[in-house]
Every structure is written in C-alpha cells, then in structure tokens.
Motif scaffolding. Structure first.
Motif, PDB file in Angstrom:
ATOM      1  N   THR A   1       5.113   0.261  13.185  1.00 53.17           N
ATOM      2  CA  THR A   1       4.017  -0.553  13.699  1.00 53.17           C
ATOM      3  C   THR A   1       4.343  -2.025  13.494  1.00 53.17           C
ATOM      4  O   THR A   1       4.677  -2.443  12.382  1.00 53.17           O
ATOM      5  CB  THR A   1       2.694  -0.207  13.007  1.00 53.17           C
ATOM      6  OG1 THR A   1       2.399   1.170  13.252  1.00 53.17           O
ATOM      7  CG2 THR A   1       1.557  -1.068  13.496  1.00 53.17           C
ATOM      8  N   LEU A   2       4.219  -2.794  14.569  1.00 53.89           N
ATOM      9  CA  LEU A   2       4.413  -4.239  14.536  1.00 53.89           C
ATOM     10  C   LEU A   2       3.061  -4.901  14.775  1.00 53.89           C
ATOM     11  O   LEU A   2       2.275  -4.433  15.609  1.00 53.89           O
ATOM     12  CB  LEU A   2       5.424  -4.673  15.590  1.00 53.89           C
ATOM     13  CG  LEU A   2       6.800  -4.024  15.466  1.00 53.89           C
ATOM     14  CD1 LEU A   2       7.672  -4.421  16.645  1.00 53.89           C
ATOM     15  CD2 LEU A   2       7.457  -4.404  14.145  1.00 53.89           C
ATOM     16  N   GLU A   3       2.814  -5.981  14.050  1.00 53.33           N
ATOM     17  CA  GLU A   3       1.535  -6.693  14.149  1.00 53.33           C
ATOM     18  C   GLU A   3       1.813  -8.166  14.292  1.00 53.33           C
ATOM     19  O   GLU A   3       2.706  -8.705  13.646  1.00 53.33           O
ATOM     20  CB  GLU A   3       0.706  -6.452  12.882  1.00 53.33           C
ATOM     21  CG  GLU A   3      -0.535  -7.297  12.790  1.00 53.33           C
ATOM     22  CD  GLU A   3      -1.239  -7.188  11.440  1.00 53.33           C
ATOM     23  OE1 GLU A   3      -2.261  -7.843  11.264  1.00 53.33           O
ATOM     24  OE2 GLU A   3      -0.755  -6.445  10.552  1.00 53.33           O
ATOM     25  N   VAL A   4       1.033  -8.818  15.133  1.00 44.70           N
ATOM     26  CA  VAL A   4       1.044 -10.276  15.194  1.00 44.70           C
ATOM     27  C   VAL A   4      -0.387 -10.701  14.904  1.00 44.70           C
ATOM     28  O   VAL A   4      -1.341 -10.152  15.460  1.00 44.70           O
ATOM     29  CB  VAL A   4       1.592 -10.803  16.539  1.00 44.70           C
ATOM     30  CG1 VAL A   4       0.759 -10.353  17.702  1.00 44.70           C
ATOM     31  CG2 VAL A   4       1.739 -12.303  16.509  1.00 44.70           C
TER      32      VAL A   4
ATOM     33  N   PRO B   1       5.329   8.049   3.105  1.00 46.82           N
ATOM     34  CA  PRO B   1       5.599   6.970   2.168  1.00 46.82           C
ATOM     35  C   PRO B   1       6.678   6.046   2.708  1.00 46.82           C
ATOM     36  O   PRO B   1       7.578   6.468   3.434  1.00 46.82           O
ATOM     37  CB  PRO B   1       6.093   7.699   0.911  1.00 46.82           C
ATOM     38  CG  PRO B   1       5.547   9.074   1.017  1.00 46.82           C
ATOM     39  CD  PRO B   1       5.520   9.372   2.492  1.00 46.82           C
ATOM     40  N   GLY B   2       6.584   4.800   2.345  1.00 44.09           N
ATOM     41  CA  GLY B   2       7.568   3.812   2.774  1.00 44.09           C
ATOM     42  C   GLY B   2       6.914   2.699   3.572  1.00 44.09           C
ATOM     43  O   GLY B   2       5.699   2.535   3.564  1.00 44.09           O
ATOM     44  N   LEU B   3       7.739   1.956   4.249  1.00 52.00           N
ATOM     45  CA  LEU B   3       7.258   0.830   5.038  1.00 52.00           C
ATOM     46  C   LEU B   3       6.326   1.323   6.134  1.00 52.00           C
ATOM     47  O   LEU B   3       6.693   2.181   6.937  1.00 52.00           O
ATOM     48  CB  LEU B   3       8.458   0.089   5.640  1.00 52.00           C
ATOM     49  CG  LEU B   3       8.150  -1.167   6.432  1.00 52.00           C
ATOM     50  CD1 LEU B   3       7.526  -2.236   5.548  1.00 52.00           C
ATOM     51  CD2 LEU B   3       9.434  -1.701   7.071  1.00 52.00           C
ATOM     52  N   GLN B   4       5.113   0.787   6.175  1.00 57.54           N
ATOM     53  CA  GLN B   4       4.140   1.207   7.173  1.00 57.54           C
ATOM     54  C   GLN B   4       4.207   0.339   8.419  1.00 57.54           C
ATOM     55  O   GLN B   4       4.229   0.837   9.528  1.00 57.54           O
ATOM     56  CB  GLN B   4       2.720   1.170   6.619  1.00 57.54           C
ATOM     57  CG  GLN B   4       1.715   1.711   7.626  1.00 57.54           C
ATOM     58  CD  GLN B   4       0.309   1.269   7.349  1.00 57.54           C
ATOM     59  OE1 GLN B   4       0.093   0.155   6.868  1.00 57.54           O
ATOM     60  NE2 GLN B   4      -0.638   2.111   7.657  1.00 57.54           N
TER      61      GLN B   4
ATOM     62  N   PHE C   1       0.836  -1.186   0.000  1.00 59.61           N
ATOM     63  CA  PHE C   1       0.000   0.000   0.000  1.00 59.61           C
ATOM     64  C   PHE C   1       0.877   1.245   0.000  1.00 59.61           C
ATOM     65  O   PHE C   1       1.920   1.267   0.650  1.00 59.61           O
ATOM     66  CB  PHE C   1      -0.882   0.038   1.255  1.00 59.61           C
ATOM     67  CG  PHE C   1      -1.812  -1.120   1.355  1.00 59.61           C
ATOM     68  CD1 PHE C   1      -3.050  -1.081   0.736  1.00 59.61           C
ATOM     69  CD2 PHE C   1      -1.456  -2.252   2.057  1.00 59.61           C
ATOM     70  CE1 PHE C   1      -3.906  -2.156   0.824  1.00 59.61           C
ATOM     71  CE2 PHE C   1      -2.310  -3.328   2.150  1.00 59.61           C
ATOM     72  CZ  PHE C   1      -3.547  -3.281   1.530  1.00 59.61           C
ATOM     73  N   PHE C   2       0.467   2.267  -0.711  1.00 58.95           N
ATOM     74  CA  PHE C   2       1.176   3.538  -0.737  1.00 58.95           C
ATOM     75  C   PHE C   2       0.233   4.632  -0.260  1.00 58.95           C
ATOM     76  O   PHE C   2      -0.900   4.720  -0.717  1.00 58.95           O
ATOM     77  CB  PHE C   2       1.669   3.862  -2.149  1.00 58.95           C
ATOM     78  CG  PHE C   2       2.706   2.904  -2.635  1.00 58.95           C
ATOM     79  CD1 PHE C   2       4.042   3.073  -2.307  1.00 58.95           C
ATOM     80  CD2 PHE C   2       2.354   1.816  -3.417  1.00 58.95           C
ATOM     81  CE1 PHE C   2       5.007   2.183  -2.743  1.00 58.95           C
ATOM     82  CE2 PHE C   2       3.311   0.919  -3.856  1.00 58.95           C
ATOM     83  CZ  PHE C   2       4.639   1.109  -3.515  1.00 58.95           C
TER      84      PHE C   2
END
Length: 79
Positions: free
Chosen positions: A72-75, A17-20, A2-3
C-alpha cells in the motif's frame, strides 16, 4: 510502527507481519490529487480516492493505492 497478526498465508499481504505501507508527505492537497491521478492513469489499484481521514488526525488529506508488488502506497497532506 504497528504490528498486526497474520491473517493470510503466502506472499506479501498487508495483513501479515512486516511492512504494511509507505506514506509520502506532500505540501498541498493539490499534490495529493495530482499523484492520485498519476497512479490512476497507470492502472494502479486505488484503495482510497483523495479525501479527508479525520480518524487519523486533523487536516489529514490522503489517497491510497496498491503498488506493483501489492504494498500500500499513501500520499498525504497535513494541511
């Protein structure tokens, strides 16, 4: 992938922009709960406690927190 347009100037922002965020898939909901507890015990900024997120698909159970650099980290468990 996604951008999104930049909403803020400066260092890392999940709105630029970049890694979310990074998502890690685990096999059980109990693992989501355990990793959320692990992050919380270390003082992580919890963005979303473990719960279902039906807007992301069926059986989407996840927790989100900010890593040390703000990423943001997600599990997530898809069962």
């Amino acid at each position: 992938m996604f951008f999104y347009p930049a909403l803020e100037d400066g260092d890392y922002s999940r709105h630029r922009p970049g890694l979310q965020h990074l998502a890690f898939v685990v096999k059980t909901r109990e693992e989501v709960d355990r990793l959320h507890a692990w992050a919380s015990a270390r003082g992580a900024d919890v963005l979303h406690r473990p719960r279902e997120f039906p807007q992301y698909g069926p059986a989407y159970y996840a927790a989100f927190w900010a890593g040390p650099d703000g990423l943001t980290l997600e599990v997530v468990c898809h069962r």
